[in-house]
Design a protein around this motif. Structure first.
Motif, short mmCIF file in Angstrom:
data_model
loop_
_atom_site.label_atom_id
_atom_site.label_comp_id
_atom_site.label_asym_id
_atom_site.label_seq_id
_atom_site.Cartn_x
_atom_site.Cartn_y
_atom_site.Cartn_z
N ILE A 19 30.07 36.18 39.23
CA ILE A 19 29.55 35.59 37.99
C ILE A 19 30.14 36.30 36.77
CG2 ILE A 19 27.46 35.32 36.58
CD1 ILE A 19 25.93 34.87 39.23
N LEU A 20 30.17 37.62 36.82
CA LEU A 20 30.71 38.39 35.70
C LEU A 20 32.20 38.14 35.51
CD1 LEU A 20 28.81 41.76 36.28
CD2 LEU A 20 28.42 40.12 34.43
N LEU A 21 32.93 38.00 36.61
CA LEU A 21 34.37 37.69 36.51
C LEU A 21 34.57 36.35 35.82
CD1 LEU A 21 35.89 38.73 39.98
CD2 LEU A 21 35.90 40.02 37.85
N LYS A 22 33.76 35.35 36.21
CA LYS A 22 33.89 34.03 35.62
C LYS A 22 33.50 34.03 34.14
CE LYS A 22 33.55 31.08 39.71
NZ LYS A 22 34.80 30.35 39.44
N ASN A 68 46.36 29.47 50.08
CA ASN A 68 47.19 28.61 49.22
C ASN A 68 46.84 28.77 47.74
OD1 ASN A 68 48.61 27.56 51.39
ND2 ASN A 68 47.15 25.87 51.70
N ASP A 69 45.57 29.08 47.46
CA ASP A 69 45.15 29.28 46.07
C ASP A 69 45.81 30.51 45.46
OD1 ASP A 69 43.55 27.16 46.65
OD2 ASP A 69 41.65 28.23 46.55
N PHE A 70 46.20 31.44 46.33
CA PHE A 70 46.80 32.69 45.86
C PHE A 70 48.26 32.79 46.29
CE2 PHE A 70 42.29 33.44 45.83
CZ PHE A 70 42.06 34.31 44.77
N ALA A 83 44.04 39.13 40.75
CA ALA A 83 44.85 37.98 40.32
C ALA A 83 44.77 37.80 38.81
CB ALA A 83 44.39 36.72 41.04
N ILE A 84 43.57 38.00 38.27
CA ILE A 84 43.41 37.93 36.80
C ILE A 84 44.24 39.02 36.13
CG2 ILE A 84 41.75 38.14 34.91
CD1 ILE A 84 39.62 37.02 36.85
N GLY A 139 33.60 40.18 49.58
CA GLY A 139 33.94 41.27 48.68
C GLY A 139 35.44 41.37 48.48
N GLN A 140 36.20 41.22 49.56
CA GLN A 140 37.66 41.27 49.46
C GLN A 140 38.19 40.07 48.68
OE1 GLN A 140 39.30 43.95 50.37
NE2 GLN A 140 37.35 44.83 51.08
N LEU A 141 37.55 38.91 48.88
CA LEU A 141 37.94 37.73 48.12
C LEU A 141 37.67 37.94 46.63
CD1 LEU A 141 39.00 34.79 48.22
CD2 LEU A 141 36.60 34.05 48.45
N GLY A 142 36.53 38.56 46.34
CA GLY A 142 36.20 38.85 44.95
C GLY A 142 37.20 39.78 44.30
#
Length: 653
Positions: free
Chosen positions: A582-585, A646-648, A618-619, A609-612
């Motif tokens: 949420i904070l990242l978004k 694929n998203d990354f 990525a940002i 957690g790793q996906l987060g």
């Protein structure tokens, strides 16, 4: 004197040999409990068939405690109230086979071999305790590394204390109480100095073992047994008291040389907590024991004629109680368990069974030997402990409890002559039961072996187990988890869904389905994870998983926020990670990363957690770290990895 039948002696030897093996083979765990239940039932059914046939041939009446018989019928009757009758039946077997063993013991002993059986209990516990202590000693003093590692791997030693081969220190400590006071009885009974010394040493050693279990319940039960022992032996009060004091004193003297200082610290800390709890300070472990008993009585009073069914408390508790508690799942009392799971049908005959046993015992105590008093005192402490802990989850404790009551009352029970028709019907049921339990035993062995095999071979063993026992939801769940580990989402879903159809109140199954959908970005994950959350109200972190589903499948951070309560507990992995997302978004990158890392620290195998972190890096346009996170993610959750790679893609080149 009439010479005893060899076959009866053989039955007794066979029975005691089985109890000896079960004592050493008992372990704490879901699949292994099924193995123990079915293996024990199978062998006891066969022994009991032999016992019945021998009784028919000898035209010998069978002594039975009628209240125990009514009780076991009531336990079986409670199955109809269970939401998952397969598991309820397996729990019924855990009461049935100890009952059959006690009937065999009741009919196989007399005044001559009464002490033989008591010696069996004493020396079995001594040998069992000695083997268990070897694992503790190797760990505490750095000896025999292979034994130490094995003991830690299988939790024979944990939290710096002796857990025993049963992997549960409290039940182990309670069992030792039964043996210690029986052994003290032999100390007072025997005239031979060498034998008295042997029994004294055994009493000291087993008391020392109780101390290093750090089991507060065992300490309380031990003290109560001490009081009972000296109270009954009032004519030999000083002799009995001196024996108790010497046993306890020598046991304490052993501590500096044979126990780790860390163990002593744990013991002092836990008992300090107990004193503080009595004085009014909060202690979750102690408070929950009282709460469980209160909850069981309240549920019973609501509808005493409609119990929840034997073995159903875990799912009932998770569904109805809204407090944070992920590790406890039993009423922590044999009486409370019988009350809530079997209702008025089971509690009345059980209390009559216990009352009758003590009534007979009190009559016998007027002219009883020292060893009978020791048995009575030790069994009383053992039973009291079973009424304030989860001992009955290990069927071996029920074996020794019913065995103890049989020994107290063997000379004062009603006898019945079984007609050939009744005997044949009983044998038929036992044969059918043997066939069923043998098949389910082999199934559980396949699953148990599969647990320790490479993943591809594991699937084969799990399928073999399911082919023999398709109604065991746990086996389907384990197979589903294995398919999930392989990245086979459709096969995993199939197994989770089938498991859920067998036991609709087990949160693990909708949780597994929901995570598959979450991994594949399917909004259906919200439905199933919400279902899991509602079934497992004691696990507050499941709210965090639902919040993650809203974020990752719908991008709905507002709905996710409604599921997060502040302050967030550091142990809530999913909730910390969800709030990090949420904070990242919201653009708060630094704090978002902190919460994600906190979630990973709470559970370093949480793939989200790793996906987060991958999103965070990525940002930051840090391809190296994104690759590292995805490499780790691939090992944790292949389905999630495939769904997001694929998203990354531009960072993973």
């Amino acid at each position: 004197m009439k010479k005893r039948s060899f076959k009866i002696d053989f039955v007794l030897i066979l029975t005691l040999s089985f109890i000896f093996a079960l004592t050493f083979l008992t372990r704490f765990g879901e699949v292994v409990n099924y193995t123990i239940t079915y293996a024990s039932s199978f062998f006891v059914f066969l022994i009991f068939i032999f016992f019945i046939v021998d009784s028919i041939l000898k035209k010998r009446p069978i002594k039975v405690d009628i209240y125990l018989l009514i009780f076991i019928v009531a336990v079986g009757f409670s199955i109809i109230f269970s939401h998952y009758k397969y598991h309820a039946f397996s729990q019924f077997l855990n009461f049935l086979f100890p009952t059959l063993l006690s009937i065999i013991i009741l009919n196989s002993i007399d005044q001559e071999n009464f002490k033989v059986v008591l010696n069996f209990i004493v020396f079995t516990s001594f040998l069992f305790g000695f083997v268990s202590y070897l694992f503790y000693y190797s760990y505490a003093f750095g000896q025999f590394p292979s034994i130490s590692l094995y003991g830690q791997k299988y939790a024979f030693v944990s939290f710096e204390t002796l857990q025993s081969l049963w992997q549960y220190n409290n039940a182990f400590g309670a069992f030792l109480i039964l043996s210690i006071f029986t052994s003290m009885g032999f100390v007072l009974l025997e005239k031979n100095d060498v034998k008295r010394a042997i029994y004294f040493i055994i009493s000291v050693f087993l008391t020392f073992l109780i101390i290093i279990t750090s089991s507060r319940g065992s300490y309380i039960a031990y003290i109560l047994s001490m009081v009972v022992f000296v109270s009954i032996l009032h004519k030999n009060f000083l002799k009995a008291l001196l024996l108790e004091v010497l046993v306890l004193l020598f046991a304490i003297i052993l501590i500096p040389s044979f126990a780790s200082p860390f163990t002593v610290d744990v013991i002092l800390n836990k008992n300090t907590q107990f004193v503080q709890f009595v004085q009014g300070e909060q202690n979750v472990s102690l408070y929950m024991r009282i709460y469980f008993v209160k909850l069981s009585f309240e549920r019973f009073l609501q509808n005493p004629f409609k119990p929840i069914g034997i073995g159903s408390f875990k799912d009932f508790y998770s569904l109805t109680v809204n407090i944070p508690d992920k590790i406890r799942f039993d009423p922590h009392s044999l009486i409370a368990r019988i009350l809530v799971e079997t209702g008025i049908y089971g509690i009345i005959p059980f209390l009559l069974y216990v009352f009758n046993a003590y009534k007979v015992a009190f009559k016998n105590l007027k002219n009883a030997s020292f060893v009978y008093v020791g048995l009575f005192s030790g069994l009383t402490g053992f039973f009291i402990h079973m009424c304030m802990d989860v001992d009955s989850l290990l069927p071996i404790t029920l074996v020794y409890l019913f065995l103890g009551f049989a020994l107290l009352t063997f000379n004062n029970q009603k006898s019945f002559v079984l007609s050939k028709r009744v005997s044949l019907i009983l044998i038929l049921f036992l044969v059918l039961g043997s066939i069923y339990t043998f098949k389910t035993f082999i199934a559980s062995v396949n699953v148990l072996i599969g647990d320790n095999l490479p993943i591809e071979t594991r699937i084969e063993y799990y399928k073999n187990g399911i082919a023999l026992d398709k109604n065991n939801s746990t086996y389907h769940y384990l197979l589903g988890q294995t398919f999930k580990d392989l990245g086979d989402a459709s096969s995993a879903l199939k197994e989770f869904e089938f498991a859920s159809s067998l036991n609709p109140l087990d949160y693990r199954f909708p949780d597994g389905i929901g995570q598959i959908y979450l991994d594949t970005k399917n909004p259906l994950s919200i439905k199933f994870l919400t279902r899991a959350k509602d079934l497992r109200k004691t696990d507050f972190d499941l709210k965090g998983l639902v919040a993650l589903a809203y974020i990752l499948t719908k991008g709905d951070i507002n709905s996710a926020k409604t599921l997060i309560s502040f302050p967030i507990d550091d142990s809530f992995s999913n909730t910390n990670i969800a709030y990090g997302f949420i904070l990242l978004k919201e653009g708060n990158l630094g704090e978002g990363k902190e919460y994600i890392v906190k979630g990973i620290k709470a559970n370093n195998k949480n793939p989200y957690g790793q996906l987060g972190l991958a999103y965070y890096y990525a940002i930051q346009n840090n391809s190296k770290q994104v690759k590292a996170r995805f490499e780790y993610l691939k090992n944790l959750d292949l389905i999630l990895y495939n769904a997001y790679k694929n998203d990354f893609a531009k960072y993973l080149k």
